[in-house]
Design a protein around this motif. Sequence first.
Motif, short mmCIF file in Angstrom:
data_model
loop_
_atom_site.label_atom_id
_atom_site.label_comp_id
_atom_site.label_asym_id
_atom_site.label_seq_id
_atom_site.Cartn_x
_atom_site.Cartn_y
_atom_site.Cartn_z
N LEU A 1 0.84 -1.19 0.00
CA LEU A 1 0.00 0.00 0.00
C LEU A 1 0.88 1.25 0.00
O LEU A 1 2.00 1.24 0.51
CB LEU A 1 -0.91 0.02 1.23
CG LEU A 1 -1.95 -1.09 1.32
CD1 LEU A 1 -2.70 -0.99 2.65
CD2 LEU A 1 -2.93 -1.03 0.16
N GLU A 2 0.34 2.31 -0.56
CA GLU A 2 1.09 3.56 -0.63
C GLU A 2 1.25 4.14 0.77
O GLU A 2 0.30 4.18 1.55
CB GLU A 2 0.35 4.55 -1.52
CG GLU A 2 1.05 5.90 -1.66
CD GLU A 2 0.27 6.88 -2.49
OE1 GLU A 2 0.74 8.02 -2.66
OE2 GLU A 2 -0.82 6.51 -2.98
N ASN A 3 2.44 4.60 1.08
CA ASN A 3 2.70 5.22 2.37
C ASN A 3 2.38 6.72 2.32
O ASN A 3 2.71 7.40 1.35
CB ASN A 3 4.17 5.05 2.78
CG ASN A 3 4.50 3.60 3.08
OD1 ASN A 3 3.61 2.77 3.23
ND2 ASN A 3 5.78 3.29 3.16
N PHE A 4 1.75 7.21 3.38
CA PHE A 4 1.51 8.64 3.50
C PHE A 4 2.77 9.31 4.05
O PHE A 4 3.49 8.72 4.86
CB PHE A 4 0.34 8.91 4.44
CG PHE A 4 -1.00 8.79 3.78
CD1 PHE A 4 -1.79 9.91 3.55
CD2 PHE A 4 -1.48 7.56 3.37
CE1 PHE A 4 -3.02 9.81 2.93
CE2 PHE A 4 -2.71 7.45 2.76
CZ PHE A 4 -3.48 8.57 2.54
N PRO A 5 3.05 10.53 3.62
CA PRO A 5 4.23 11.24 4.17
C PRO A 5 4.04 11.48 5.66
O PRO A 5 2.97 11.93 6.09
CB PRO A 5 4.26 12.55 3.39
CG PRO A 5 2.86 12.72 2.87
CD PRO A 5 2.32 11.35 2.63
N PRO A 6 5.03 11.19 6.47
CA PRO A 6 4.88 11.36 7.92
C PRO A 6 4.78 12.84 8.30
O PRO A 6 5.55 13.67 7.79
CB PRO A 6 6.15 10.73 8.50
CG PRO A 6 7.13 10.79 7.38
CD PRO A 6 6.35 10.64 6.12
N PRO A 7 3.84 13.19 9.18
CA PRO A 7 3.75 14.58 9.64
C PRO A 7 4.89 14.87 10.62
O PRO A 7 5.46 13.94 11.20
CB PRO A 7 2.39 14.63 10.34
CG PRO A 7 2.15 13.22 10.80
CD PRO A 7 2.78 12.34 9.77
N PRO A 8 5.23 16.13 10.80
CA PRO A 8 6.30 16.46 11.75
C PRO A 8 5.91 16.12 13.18
O PRO A 8 4.75 16.14 13.55
CB PRO A 8 6.49 17.97 11.57
CG PRO A 8 5.22 18.44 10.94
CD PRO A 8 4.70 17.32 10.12
N SER A 9 6.92 15.80 13.99
CA SER A 9 6.70 15.42 15.39
C SER A 9 6.30 16.63 16.23
O SER A 9 6.76 17.75 16.01
CB SER A 9 7.97 14.80 15.96
OG SER A 9 7.85 14.60 17.35
N TYR A 10 5.42 16.38 17.20
CA TYR A 10 5.03 17.42 18.15
C TYR A 10 6.07 17.61 19.25
O TYR A 10 6.05 18.63 19.95
CB TYR A 10 3.70 17.06 18.82
CG TYR A 10 2.48 17.26 17.96
CD1 TYR A 10 2.14 18.52 17.47
CD2 TYR A 10 1.63 16.20 17.67
CE1 TYR A 10 1.01 18.70 16.69
CE2 TYR A 10 0.50 16.37 16.90
CZ TYR A 10 0.18 17.62 16.41
OH TYR A 10 -0.93 17.80 15.64
N HIS A 11 6.95 16.65 19.44
CA HIS A 11 7.84 16.63 20.60
C HIS A 11 8.80 17.82 20.62
O HIS A 11 9.42 18.16 19.60
CB HIS A 11 8.64 15.33 20.63
CG HIS A 11 7.77 14.11 20.76
ND1 HIS A 11 8.28 12.82 20.75
CD2 HIS A 11 6.42 13.98 20.93
CE1 HIS A 11 7.29 11.96 20.88
NE2 HIS A 11 6.16 12.64 20.99
N LYS A 12 8.93 18.40 21.78
CA LYS A 12 9.86 19.51 21.96
C LYS A 12 11.29 19.05 21.72
O LYS A 12 12.12 19.79 21.16
CB LYS A 12 9.71 20.07 23.38
CG LYS A 12 10.58 21.29 23.66
CD LYS A 12 10.31 21.83 25.05
CE LYS A 12 11.15 23.06 25.34
NZ LYS A 12 10.88 23.60 26.71
N SER A 13 11.58 17.83 22.12
CA SER A 13 12.93 17.29 22.00
C SER A 13 13.32 17.08 20.53
O SER A 13 14.50 17.07 20.20
CB SER A 13 13.05 15.96 22.74
OG SER A 13 12.12 15.01 22.24
N ALA A 14 12.33 16.93 19.66
CA ALA A 14 12.64 16.71 18.24
C ALA A 14 12.99 18.01 17.53
O ALA A 14 13.71 18.01 16.53
CB ALA A 14 11.45 16.04 17.55
#
Length: 216
Positions: free
Chosen positions: A149-162
């Motif tokens: 199946l086609e992968n969706f582009p991952p959204p950016p992380s909410y984490h402050k550490s990221a």
Amino acid sequence: MKENMLVMNKRNFLGTVCVAVALTAVVSSCGDGTTRSAGWEFSRNMYDPIAFNPDQPNKNFKNNSTAQTPPQGSNPIGFDRFDYGNSVEEYERAGLELKNPLVVNPAHLKEGEALYLTYCAVCHGKDGAGDGTITKDREVEDSRGKRALENFPPPPSYHKSAGTPSSRGGQMSELTDGKIYHTITYGYNAMGSHASQLSPEERWKVVMYVHELQKK
């Protein structure tokens, strides 16, 4: 002799009843020749409403129409007006002006978590790291065989550490109440609007929970 009399009386009685019923049916079904009336109707007021139907003429209004244009500024029942448009400028304005009207408490956070896991985690990930299930390799097997199946582009992380930047400027961990609420309402990029899935109160609960994920 008495038995014959009883039989005759019984027959006469039944005959009289049948004639009476027949006459009643004939009389009640007859009209005056000028209408399509079928006679008496049972509980007419149960299916003939007292109120006007929307498409009926109505002499109570100047335009003789029952269906009227709602007064300017009025809201339909169950509708909550959102006075911010779907643009980057309105997104920024919402970020400055909108504040969560709900009090932060365990009950609201728990409900926000449940809503987030139901509607958001599939993309944003259970912990908000942007690693939802539809961003990973998946495959399906059916009558046509096995295929990826086609992968969706991952959204950016909410984490402050990221320290992940938002596509509209600033850090994901610094998104304000209004910016998150605006995005849930209208959607952005690959994310569609969730206004039909989440009520305004539910959106604010999700906003509250996202702020907890931003602390990681």
